[in-house]
Design a protein around this motif. Structure first.
Motif, PDB file in Angstrom:
ATOM      1  N   LEU A 283     -20.183  35.725 -19.326  1.00 43.72           N
ATOM      2  CA  LEU A 283     -19.016  36.433 -18.773  1.00 43.72           C
ATOM      3  C   LEU A 283     -18.735  37.719 -19.561  1.00 43.72           C
ATOM      4  O   LEU A 283     -18.462  38.768 -18.967  1.00 43.72           O
ATOM      5  N   LYS A 284     -18.796  37.607 -20.853  1.00 41.36           N
ATOM      6  CA  LYS A 284     -18.534  38.770 -21.704  1.00 41.36           C
ATOM      7  C   LYS A 284     -19.526  39.883 -21.425  1.00 41.36           C
ATOM      8  O   LYS A 284     -19.154  41.063 -21.283  1.00 41.36           O
ATOM      9  N   ARG A 285     -20.783  39.528 -21.328  1.00 39.47           N
ATOM     10  CA  ARG A 285     -21.830  40.523 -21.082  1.00 39.47           C
ATOM     11  C   ARG A 285     -21.755  41.090 -19.666  1.00 39.47           C
ATOM     12  O   ARG A 285     -21.880  42.300 -19.452  1.00 39.47           O
ATOM     13  N   MET A 286     -21.520  40.230 -18.679  1.00 40.73           N
ATOM     14  CA  MET A 286     -21.548  40.650 -17.292  1.00 40.73           C
ATOM     15  C   MET A 286     -20.393  41.566 -16.936  1.00 40.73           C
ATOM     16  O   MET A 286     -20.549  42.512 -16.161  1.00 40.73           O
ATOM     17  N   PHE A 287     -19.229  41.314 -17.502  1.00 40.58           N
ATOM     18  CA  PHE A 287     -18.060  42.129 -17.162  1.00 40.58           C
ATOM     19  C   PHE A 287     -17.712  43.159 -18.231  1.00 40.58           C
ATOM     20  O   PHE A 287     -16.733  43.887 -18.087  1.00 40.58           O
ATOM     21  N   GLY A 288     -18.501  43.209 -19.289  1.00 39.97           N
ATOM     22  CA  GLY A 288     -18.283  44.212 -20.317  1.00 39.97           C
ATOM     23  C   GLY A 288     -16.991  44.016 -21.080  1.00 39.97           C
ATOM     24  O   GLY A 288     -16.353  44.997 -21.489  1.00 39.97           O
ATOM     25  N   TRP A 289     -16.611  42.773 -21.302  1.00 37.37           N
ATOM     26  CA  TRP A 289     -15.338  42.486 -21.963  1.00 37.37           C
ATOM     27  C   TRP A 289     -15.478  42.433 -23.474  1.00 37.37           C
ATOM     28  O   TRP A 289     -16.517  42.047 -24.014  1.00 37.37           O
ATOM     29  N   SER A 290     -14.394  42.780 -24.149  1.00 36.47           N
ATOM     30  CA  SER A 290     -14.295  42.551 -25.579  1.00 36.47           C
ATOM     31  C   SER A 290     -13.964  41.075 -25.792  1.00 36.47           C
ATOM     32  O   SER A 290     -13.659  40.344 -24.835  1.00 36.47           O
ATOM     33  N   ASP A 291     -13.995  40.629 -27.032  1.00 37.13           N
ATOM     34  CA  ASP A 291     -13.646  39.244 -27.322  1.00 37.13           C
ATOM     35  C   ASP A 291     -12.226  38.936 -26.863  1.00 37.13           C
ATOM     36  O   ASP A 291     -11.955  37.857 -26.308  1.00 37.13           O
TER      37      ASP A 291
ATOM     38  N   GLU B 258     -20.112  21.647 -25.298  1.00 36.21           N
ATOM     39  CA  GLU B 258     -19.765  22.839 -26.073  1.00 36.21           C
ATOM     40  C   GLU B 258     -20.816  23.938 -25.945  1.00 36.21           C
ATOM     41  O   GLU B 258     -20.492  25.126 -25.840  1.00 36.21           O
ATOM     42  N   GLU B 259     -22.088  23.540 -25.908  1.00 34.29           N
ATOM     43  CA  GLU B 259     -23.169  24.525 -25.805  1.00 34.29           C
ATOM     44  C   GLU B 259     -23.109  25.276 -24.470  1.00 34.29           C
ATOM     45  O   GLU B 259     -23.265  26.502 -24.425  1.00 34.29           O
ATOM     46  N   LYS B 260     -22.878  24.537 -23.384  1.00 32.92           N
ATOM     47  CA  LYS B 260     -22.807  25.173 -22.072  1.00 32.92           C
ATOM     48  C   LYS B 260     -21.593  26.086 -21.950  1.00 32.92           C
ATOM     49  O   LYS B 260     -21.654  27.139 -21.317  1.00 32.92           O
ATOM     50  N   ILE B 261     -20.490  25.687 -22.554  1.00 33.39           N
ATOM     51  CA  ILE B 261     -19.293  26.531 -22.530  1.00 33.39           C
ATOM     52  C   ILE B 261     -19.557  27.829 -23.277  1.00 33.39           C
ATOM     53  O   ILE B 261     -19.214  28.919 -22.796  1.00 33.39           O
ATOM     54  N   THR B 262     -20.195  27.724 -24.438  1.00 31.07           N
ATOM     55  CA  THR B 262     -20.508  28.928 -25.222  1.00 31.07           C
ATOM     56  C   THR B 262     -21.434  29.856 -24.447  1.00 31.07           C
ATOM     57  O   THR B 262     -21.231  31.086 -24.425  1.00 31.07           O
ATOM     58  N   THR B 263     -22.436  29.292 -23.791  1.00 31.20           N
ATOM     59  CA  THR B 263     -23.381  30.086 -23.008  1.00 31.20           C
ATOM     60  C   THR B 263     -22.673  30.800 -21.856  1.00 31.20           C
ATOM     61  O   THR B 263     -22.916  31.987 -21.591  1.00 31.20           O
ATOM     62  N   LYS B 264     -21.771  30.093 -21.163  1.00 33.13           N
ATOM     63  CA  LYS B 264     -21.057  30.707 -20.045  1.00 33.13           C
ATOM     64  C   LYS B 264     -20.103  31.806 -20.526  1.00 33.13           C
ATOM     65  O   LYS B 264     -19.968  32.853 -19.878  1.00 33.13           O
TER      66      LYS B 264
ATOM     67  N   ALA C 174     -23.098  34.000  -8.619  1.00 34.85           N
ATOM     68  CA  ALA C 174     -21.853  34.404  -7.967  1.00 34.85           C
ATOM     69  C   ALA C 174     -21.059  35.357  -8.861  1.00 34.85           C
ATOM     70  O   ALA C 174     -20.485  36.347  -8.385  1.00 34.85           O
ATOM     71  N   LEU C 175     -21.049  35.083 -10.147  1.00 38.96           N
ATOM     72  CA  LEU C 175     -20.355  35.973 -11.079  1.00 38.96           C
ATOM     73  C   LEU C 175     -21.049  37.336 -11.148  1.00 38.96           C
ATOM     74  O   LEU C 175     -20.396  38.378 -11.215  1.00 38.96           O
ATOM     75  N   ARG C 176     -22.377  37.331 -11.118  1.00 37.63           N
ATOM     76  CA  ARG C 176     -23.127  38.586 -11.176  1.00 37.63           C
ATOM     77  C   ARG C 176     -22.830  39.463  -9.955  1.00 37.63           C
ATOM     78  O   ARG C 176     -22.615  40.671 -10.081  1.00 37.63           O
TER      79      ARG C 176
END
Length: 384
Positions: free
Chosen positions: A255-263, A245-251, A283-285
């Motif tokens: 993603l939200k920060r890197m792509f500028g997404w809303s919730d 769960e911790e790793k999923i939350t971190t990822k 790779a995502l960056r």
């Protein structure tokens, strides 16, 4: 019955005369009584000189078989492996993986397993492939009875081998306590046998993990917005199976920060493309920088087409963007041509639609496209 089983095993294990172990087997079939021990026998040297292991492999393997005092039994095992058709390299790999195989009784342990597998319809070559992959499970597990369940479930021997190549532990787990309960639970979650087979080809632990852990993985998939029975559910299970769960939350935060997404955009993107959780951050960056800064796509556009992030930068995203930019700059393509619609095309369809029509007007386009697919940017594409 014992005599019949012995005859069947003998027939199966009779190697062709071209086998590298043919002469060894013929020698071993002599009626001379076996020598119980050999004071001059060196296990490590035998592993190197006769089994083909490297010296470091032999040193490591020899520590696991201190009880081996002569070459009599190992010679019989090598003859057995040669009779199945294993090459010298395959024998070396098999022994390195499970040195205790050399201590197995061929007639009481190994040959009966071959008879059982043959009774399920496996050929000698298929049994040989199984031996090379199964490790300790070939000699220790009730392998025939487990394959009696697995073969119909997976549909074919080849389908069964896919998860075994990833993890031989599939052969080692109890069917009644672990595997069948996990299969039943996944079926309750809306997955058909075909979906479960595809899932386990990538994540074998979905069958072998503690049933409690499998339920936790399903809960994680639902937690990222992918309900049971949905088209993306199998992919969601693959994505979260190795994450806590911790790793999923971190990822998700990354993603939200890197792509500028809303919730809401983040939730939509991940539910449509759970594979994003498995992508390395670097790779995502790189994709974020390219798609947003260079191509000029809006965060919301990407969030509603998240599969675009999963495509190869070098093989698809960048080359096709450069082609489109070049064609638009030279008035050869409608300015409103959508980038995403070109990305999802197969390679053949893309070439037919965007390269072939311009053979006469831009004869170098095909070569330039091939060049950029190799990671180099042609002059024509730099200047646009």
């Amino acid at each position: 019955m014992l005599r019949l089983r012995s005859c069947i095993a003998s027939h199966i294990l009779s190697p062709p005369s071209t086998s590298p172990f043919f002469h060894l087997r013929r020698l071993l079939s002599a009626t001379a009584p076996p020598i119980p021990s050999n004071p001059g026998f060196a296990v490590e040297d035998y592993l190197v000189d006769t089994c083909g292991l490297t010296r470091p492999q032999a040193l490591k393997a020899s520590r696991r078989i201190p009880q081996l005092k002569s070459s009599s039994n190992p010679d019989a095992v090598l003859s057995f492996l040669g009779g199945l058709g294993l090459t010298g390299a395959e024998v070396a790999a098999t022994v390195a993986k499970d040195p205790k195989l050399l201590c197995s009784d061929v007639e009481k342990t190994l040959a009966p397993k071959v008879v059982g597998l043959t009774g399920l319809g496996l050929s000698r070559s298929e049994i040989a492939r199984l031996v090379t992959l199964a490790g300790t499970h070939f000699r220790c597990a009730p392998i025939a009875s487990r394959l009696q369940y697995y073969l119909p479930f997976f549909g074919s021997f080849e389908n069964f081998l896919r998860p075994v190549k990833r993890s031989s532990y599939l052969l080692g787990f109890d069917l009644e306590r672990t595997v069948k309960p996990n299969v039943a639970f996944l079926q309750e979650c809306g997955l058909g046998d075909c979906d479960i087979v595809k899932l386990c080809a990538v994540v074998p632990r979905m069958l072998t993990a503690n049933p409690k852990r499998v339920r936790e993985i399903v809960a994680c998939a639902q937690g990222i917005g992918v309900p049971c029975g949905s088209g993306m559910f199998r992919e969601a299970l693959q994505a979260v199976s190795l994450l806590n769960e911790e790793k999923i939350t971190t990822k998700l935060e990354f993603l939200k920060r890197m792509f500028g997404w809303s919730d809401a955009e983040l939730s939509h993107a991940v539910s449509k493309a759970p594979v994003l959780l498995r992508r390395p951050e670097e790779a995502l960056r790189r994709r974020s920088e390219f798609l947003i800064s260079e191509v000029g796509l809006k965060p919301a556009y990407i969030a509603h087409r998240p599969v675009i992030i999963s495509y190869s930068m070098e093989g698809r995203l960048r080359p096709r963007y450069y082609v489109l930019r070049f064609l638009k700059a030279n008035g050869l393509l409608d300015q409103n041509q959508d980038y995403y619609n070109t990305i999802v095309l197969s390679e053949m369809a893309f070439v037919e639609k965007f390269i072939c029509p311009h053979k006469e007007s831009v004869p170098e386009l095909a070569e330039d496209y091939a060049t950029i697919c190799k990671g180099e940017v042609p002059t024509n594409f730099r200047s646009t």
